[in-house]
Enzyme design. Sequence first.
Site, PDB file in Angstrom:
ATOM      1  N   ASP A 123       1.600   2.746   3.468  1.00 19.21           N
ATOM      2  CA  ASP A 123       0.753   3.931   3.307  1.00 19.21           C
ATOM      3  C   ASP A 123       1.594   5.199   3.295  1.00 19.21           C
ATOM      4  OD1 ASP A 123      -1.531   5.364   2.836  1.00 19.21           O
ATOM      5  OD2 ASP A 123      -2.241   5.338   4.901  1.00 19.21           O
ATOM      6  N   LEU A 144      -4.521   9.449   8.108  1.00 21.93           N
ATOM      7  CA  LEU A 144      -5.826   8.795   8.228  1.00 21.93           C
ATOM      8  C   LEU A 144      -5.709   7.337   7.800  1.00 21.93           C
ATOM      9  CD1 LEU A 144      -8.133  11.623   6.875  1.00 21.93           C
ATOM     10  CD2 LEU A 144      -8.103  10.702   9.200  1.00 21.93           C
ATOM     11  N   ALA A 172      -3.578  14.991   5.574  1.00 21.21           N
ATOM     12  CA  ALA A 172      -3.288  13.717   6.247  1.00 21.21           C
ATOM     13  C   ALA A 172      -2.263  12.941   5.435  1.00 21.21           C
ATOM     14  CB  ALA A 172      -4.562  12.898   6.368  1.00 21.21           C
ATOM     15  N   ASN A 228      -5.631   7.258  -5.879  1.00 23.40           N
ATOM     16  CA  ASN A 228      -6.329   8.506  -5.516  1.00 23.40           C
ATOM     17  C   ASN A 228      -5.627   9.741  -6.074  1.00 23.40           C
ATOM     18  OD1 ASN A 228      -4.229   8.141  -3.608  1.00 23.40           O
ATOM     19  ND2 ASN A 228      -5.288   9.330  -2.038  1.00 23.40           N
ATOM     20  N   HIS A 282      -4.151  -0.471   6.280  1.00 24.81           N
ATOM     21  CA  HIS A 282      -3.650   0.407   7.355  1.00 24.81           C
ATOM     22  C   HIS A 282      -4.504   0.363   8.616  1.00 24.81           C
ATOM     23  CE1 HIS A 282      -6.587   3.014   5.458  1.00 24.81           C
ATOM     24  NE2 HIS A 282      -5.794   3.360   4.470  1.00 24.81           N
ATOM     25  N   HIS A 335       3.246  14.709   1.310  1.00 24.44           N
ATOM     26  CA  HIS A 335       2.601  16.017   1.090  1.00 24.44           C
ATOM     27  C   HIS A 335       3.671  17.070   1.271  1.00 24.44           C
ATOM     28  CE1 HIS A 335      -1.665  14.782   1.122  1.00 24.44           C
ATOM     29  NE2 HIS A 335      -1.314  13.898   2.040  1.00 24.44           N
ATOM     30  N   HIS A 362       1.353   5.512  -1.771  1.00 27.92           N
ATOM     31  CA  HIS A 362       0.923   6.629  -2.624  1.00 27.92           C
ATOM     32  C   HIS A 362       2.148   7.163  -3.342  1.00 27.92           C
ATOM     33  CE1 HIS A 362      -3.073   6.916  -0.720  1.00 27.92           C
ATOM     34  NE2 HIS A 362      -2.416   6.405   0.306  1.00 27.92           N
ATOM     35  N   LEU A 363       2.142   7.073  -4.672  1.00 26.08           N
ATOM     36  CA  LEU A 363       3.294   7.568  -5.436  1.00 26.08           C
ATOM     37  C   LEU A 363       2.993   8.897  -6.137  1.00 26.08           C
ATOM     38  CD1 LEU A 363       4.775   4.273  -6.975  1.00 26.08           C
ATOM     39  CD2 LEU A 363       5.448   5.475  -4.885  1.00 26.08           C
ATOM     40  N   ARG A 364       1.741   9.360  -6.054  1.00 24.51           N
ATOM     41  CA  ARG A 364       1.364  10.667  -6.621  1.00 24.51           C
ATOM     42  C   ARG A 364       1.642  10.736  -8.124  1.00 24.51           C
ATOM     43  NH1 ARG A 364      -1.372  10.981  -2.043  1.00 24.51           N
ATOM     44  NH2 ARG A 364      -0.320  12.011  -0.320  1.00 24.51           N
ATOM     45  N   HIS A 418     -10.336   1.219   2.466  1.00 23.76           N
ATOM     46  CA  HIS A 418     -10.078   2.255   3.475  1.00 23.76           C
ATOM     47  C   HIS A 418     -11.238   2.146   4.454  1.00 23.76           C
ATOM     48  CE1 HIS A 418      -8.480   6.230   4.903  1.00 23.76           C
ATOM     49  NE2 HIS A 418      -9.648   6.151   5.529  1.00 23.76           N
ATOM     50  N   HIS A 475       0.864  -1.203   0.000  1.00 19.53           N
ATOM     51  CA  HIS A 475       0.000   0.000   0.000  1.00 19.53           C
ATOM     52  C   HIS A 475       0.893   1.243   0.000  1.00 19.53           C
ATOM     53  CE1 HIS A 475      -3.673   2.344   1.620  1.00 19.53           C
ATOM     54  NE2 HIS A 475      -2.732   3.220   1.342  1.00 19.53           N
ATOM     55  N   LYS A 504      -9.794  -0.413  -5.212  1.00 22.59           N
ATOM     56  CA  LYS A 504      -9.718   0.281  -3.934  1.00 22.59           C
ATOM     57  C   LYS A 504     -11.052   0.939  -3.606  1.00 22.59           C
ATOM     58  CE  LYS A 504      -8.079   2.313  -0.317  1.00 22.59           C
ATOM     59  NZ  LYS A 504      -6.815   2.500   0.366  1.00 22.59           N
TER      60      LYS A 504
HETATM   61  O1  DOR Z   1      -2.991   9.650   5.705  1.00 23.74           O
HETATM   62  C1  DOR Z   1      -3.434   9.357   4.601  1.00 23.74           C
HETATM   63  N1  DOR Z   1      -2.954   9.919   3.474  1.00 23.74           N
HETATM   64  N2  DOR Z   1      -4.430   8.481   4.520  1.00 23.74           N
HETATM   65  C2  DOR Z   1      -5.063   8.221   3.368  1.00 23.74           C
HETATM   66  O2  DOR Z   1      -5.980   7.440   3.377  1.00 23.74           O
HETATM   67  C3  DOR Z   1      -4.690   8.937   2.136  1.00 23.74           C
HETATM   68  C4  DOR Z   1      -3.315   9.427   2.198  1.00 23.74           C
HETATM   69  C5  DOR Z   1      -2.995  10.426   1.101  1.00 23.74           C
HETATM   70  O3  DOR Z   1      -3.325  10.173  -0.059  1.00 23.74           O
HETATM   71  O4  DOR Z   1      -2.396  11.457   1.424  1.00 23.74           O
HETATM   72 ZN    ZN Z   2      -3.251   5.178   1.752  1.00 26.53          ZN
END
Ligand code: DOR
Ligand code: ZN
Length: 356
Positions: A259, A231, A275, A53, A186, A263, A27-29, A148, A25, A111
Amino acid sequence: MTDTLTAPAPTDADVLTIRRPDDWHVHLRDGEMLNFCADYTARQFARAIVMPNLVPPITTEAMGAAYRDRILAALPEGRAFEPLMTAYLTDTIDPDEVARGFQSGVFTACKLYPANATTNSASGVSDVKKIWPVLDKMQSIDMPLLVHGEVVSADIDIFDREAVFLEQVLGPVMKAFPRLRVVLEHITTEDSVRFVEQGPETIAATITAHHLRIDRNDMFKGGIRPHAYCLPVAKRRHHREALRKAAVSGNPKFFLGTDSAPHQRSDKESACGCAGIFSAPVALESYAKTFEEMGALDRLEGFASEFGPRFYQLPMNEGQITLRRKSQPIPELLTADGIEIVPFHAGEAVAWVFEG
Ligand code: DOR
Ligand code: ZN
């Protein structure tokens, strides 16, 4: 200057070699942020389940394939890494599109984000009943569902949202689709640990490096700490203890998923901070620290490298990686091309170094 006479000689206990792990799991943006963060994951992990996402979210096979290409293009020449793509479920997603993407090998899973549960989840599912036909299709083709697990309701306390989700959403979904393979991602509560332990073989869970280390007090130590905010939000200490026990238990239903969610510093240090915790630069080191504290370094390989592939029905990786016991200072800030990110463990010394 090193004192070669008194420096302790390295022993077997100072080197940990395990089968190459995967991150189930992450996030690579996209765009500049993808270029910034992708290799932190790819240098440690052979494969990763990549969250969909983005804005707009990944909802078609073509979008999934194009995103996979952008990820590979962001990596240094010769880096062996396989991004495993996911489709973002919406109220209106076409079950046949999802199935085509799975059967062609573009998508590994779908997802489920409850609408407005977290970052970029506005297009998520407003009522799980709306995706019944997709879940039915996924069950029939044995495509895993990644969840989630939080309800979204102003009436439900943020610290209770995961436990309520189990009862109101996930329980009924699993009852209606008893053969659907589900990863509860998570997890942050003792309730989820029990739910997964007591559930059928179709349910598993990922545990992040940060939820093994922080509890809700860490968000308020001497002031508000936006870099400890993610989150699902970290819960009380006893929940963290339940997660630590589950992670080192050797139960194959629990496996690694960072996870890691970068940011910009300015987006976190703000009146309405985002988050997400960016753990990728120090992911394996952080897990090793926790497993060592639990006296369970010998269980790290199962958690990091074996139980995930077993659940996803994918081959285990062939190669190995090494972690060496050596104090590693983690920078306060990582910067490149206008991006500034505070990594997990910033400013601390972590007792392990990933050597590749
Ligand atoms: O903390 C989090 N950041 N929880 C998530 O479910 C999404 C993630 C994000 O994409 O920044
Ligand atoms: Zn996530």
